[in-house]
Motif scaffolding. Structure first.
Motif, PDB file in Angstrom:
ATOM      1  N   CYS A  16       0.827  -1.205   0.000  1.00 36.38           N
ATOM      2  CA  CYS A  16       0.000   0.000   0.000  1.00 36.38           C
ATOM      3  C   CYS A  16       0.858   1.251   0.000  1.00 36.38           C
ATOM      4  CB  CYS A  16      -0.914   0.013   1.217  1.00 36.38           C
ATOM      5  SG  CYS A  16      -2.291  -1.080   1.078  1.00 36.38           S
ATOM      6  N   MET A  19       2.147   1.780  -3.537  1.00 36.79           N
ATOM      7  CA  MET A  19       1.134   2.282  -4.474  1.00 36.79           C
ATOM      8  C   MET A  19       0.804   3.741  -4.197  1.00 36.79           C
ATOM      9  SD  MET A  19      -1.346  -0.967  -4.885  1.00 36.79           S
ATOM     10  CE  MET A  19      -1.928  -0.551  -6.474  1.00 36.79           C
ATOM     11  N   PHE A  20       0.762   4.134  -2.920  1.00 38.43           N
ATOM     12  CA  PHE A  20       0.463   5.528  -2.584  1.00 38.43           C
ATOM     13  C   PHE A  20       1.577   6.450  -3.056  1.00 38.43           C
ATOM     14  CE2 PHE A  20      -0.515   9.089   0.206  1.00 38.43           C
ATOM     15  CZ  PHE A  20      -1.876   9.134   0.071  1.00 38.43           C
ATOM     16  N   ALA A  22       3.596   5.865  -5.500  1.00 36.82           N
ATOM     17  CA  ALA A  22       3.529   5.920  -6.966  1.00 36.82           C
ATOM     18  C   ALA A  22       2.494   6.946  -7.420  1.00 36.82           C
ATOM     19  CB  ALA A  22       3.205   4.544  -7.527  1.00 36.82           C
ATOM     20  N   SER A  23       1.346   7.040  -6.714  1.00 33.35           N
ATOM     21  CA  SER A  23       0.341   8.047  -7.100  1.00 33.35           C
ATOM     22  C   SER A  23       0.854   9.456  -6.875  1.00 33.35           C
ATOM     23  CB  SER A  23      -0.933   7.867  -6.311  1.00 33.35           C
ATOM     24  OG  SER A  23      -1.121   6.562  -5.966  1.00 33.35           O
ATOM     25  N   ILE A  26       3.134  10.322  -9.686  1.00 33.51           N
ATOM     26  CA  ILE A  26       2.428  10.630 -10.932  1.00 33.51           C
ATOM     27  C   ILE A  26       1.876  12.051 -10.886  1.00 33.51           C
ATOM     28  CG2 ILE A  26       0.374  10.038 -12.272  1.00 33.51           C
ATOM     29  CD1 ILE A  26       0.990   7.191 -11.708  1.00 33.51           C
ATOM     30  N   ILE A  27       1.482  12.530  -9.726  1.00 25.74           N
ATOM     31  CA  ILE A  27       1.012  13.915  -9.645  1.00 25.74           C
ATOM     32  C   ILE A  27       2.169  14.900  -9.742  1.00 25.74           C
ATOM     33  CG2 ILE A  27       0.026  15.586  -8.084  1.00 25.74           C
ATOM     34  CD1 ILE A  27      -1.910  13.646  -7.201  1.00 25.74           C
ATOM     35  N   ARG A  28       3.284  14.633  -9.075  1.00 24.00           N
ATOM     36  CA  ARG A  28       4.263  15.694  -8.854  1.00 24.00           C
ATOM     37  C   ARG A  28       5.404  15.750  -9.860  1.00 24.00           C
ATOM     38  NH1 ARG A  28       4.951  18.948  -4.769  1.00 24.00           N
ATOM     39  NH2 ARG A  28       7.178  18.836  -5.108  1.00 24.00           N
ATOM     40  N   ARG A  35       6.970  10.898 -15.593  1.00 23.86           N
ATOM     41  CA  ARG A  35       5.751  10.421 -14.940  1.00 23.86           C
ATOM     42  C   ARG A  35       5.511   8.941 -15.179  1.00 23.86           C
ATOM     43  NH1 ARG A  35       2.424  14.786 -17.163  1.00 23.86           N
ATOM     44  NH2 ARG A  35       3.334  16.453 -15.969  1.00 23.86           N
ATOM     45  N   ILE A  36       6.041   8.396 -16.292  1.00 23.89           N
ATOM     46  CA  ILE A  36       5.821   6.958 -16.492  1.00 23.89           C
ATOM     47  C   ILE A  36       6.774   6.131 -15.647  1.00 23.89           C
ATOM     48  CG2 ILE A  36       4.908   7.166 -18.808  1.00 23.89           C
ATOM     49  CD1 ILE A  36       7.503   6.574 -19.910  1.00 23.89           C
ATOM     50  N   ALA A  39       4.785   4.958 -12.568  1.00 25.96           N
ATOM     51  CA  ALA A  39       3.710   4.066 -13.018  1.00 25.96           C
ATOM     52  C   ALA A  39       4.261   2.704 -13.425  1.00 25.96           C
ATOM     53  CB  ALA A  39       2.971   4.696 -14.186  1.00 25.96           C
ATOM     54  N   ASP A  43       4.092   1.073  -9.131  1.00 23.21           N
ATOM     55  CA  ASP A  43       2.770   0.453  -9.117  1.00 23.21           C
ATOM     56  C   ASP A  43       2.853  -1.058  -9.279  1.00 23.21           C
ATOM     57  OD1 ASP A  43       0.279   1.428  -8.641  1.00 23.21           O
ATOM     58  OD2 ASP A  43      -0.345   1.185 -10.702  1.00 23.21           O
TER      59      ASP A  43
END
Lengths: 103, 84
Positions: A16, A19-20, A22-23, A26-28, A35-36, A39, A43
């Motif tokens: 968890c 994954m958090f 990784a999110s 992707i935003i920053r 950004r990939i 991901a 992820d």
């Protein structure tokens, strides 16, 4: 509370966390090519650890075989999709971000 | 244990939704949808363990297949302009 529950909980919450993070990446991150990177790696690692935690909780059965099939498929498919995304962006002519550019 | 993990994964998917809405290019949106799909697979497996129904794992497997095929098909269409 036996040892198997504790080990599966450690795997679950480590996944968890991945994954958090990784999110948030992707935003920053500033441009598409960076950004990939969360991901493709963060992820995939996170889902593998969460599903391995579920496998340890379940034990040796048909359910854990299905979970293993999902883990192996996503370990193959998710980096492939990310590679196809990078290839499509490169063919479309997107330039990488340099330091000092606008985000 | 499982429900706390499911809540964390839903929050992570909601964070990625920001990139899917605001992303400056089409590729950013496709990337965000792919990541949300991966998180949905994990969430389906967790829901199957929360409600003690192992049939959700079949749905998770099919969702993983559909997610991969959709991403590859959309990128191929965008790269070549056709799908044959």
């Amino acid at each position: 509370m036996d040892i198997r529950t504790i080990v599966s909980g450690v795997f679950l919450f480590t996944g968890c966390f991945f994954m958090f993070v990784a999110s948030i990446g992707i935003i920053r991150f500033p441009d598409f090519y960076s950004r990939i990177h969360p991901a493709g790696k963060g992820d995939t690692m996170g889902q593998a650890m969460v599903l391995i935690g579920l496998m340890i909780y379940e034990g040796f059965s048909f359910v854990s075989l299905k979970l293993l099939i999902i883990v192996i498929f996503i370990l193959i498919a998710n980096p492939t999709a990310t590679h196809a995304l990078a290839n499509a962006a490169y063919v479309a002519g997107l330039k990488p971000w340099k330091k000092g550019d606008k985000r | 244990m499982f429900d706390v993990a499911a809540i964390i994964i839903v929050l992570a998917a909601a964070l990625v939704l920001y990139r899917a809405i605001r992303g400056p290019m089409v590729c950013d949106r496709v990337l965000a949808v792919n990541v949300i799909g991966t998180k949905t697979v994990v969430l389906l497996a967790l829901i199957g363990f929360i409600y003690k129904r192992p049939y959700f794992l079949d749905i998770a497997l099919v969702y993983a297949l559909i997610n991969f095929i959709a991403t590859i098909a959309f990128l191929k269409y965008r790269e070549m302009g056709r799908l044959d």
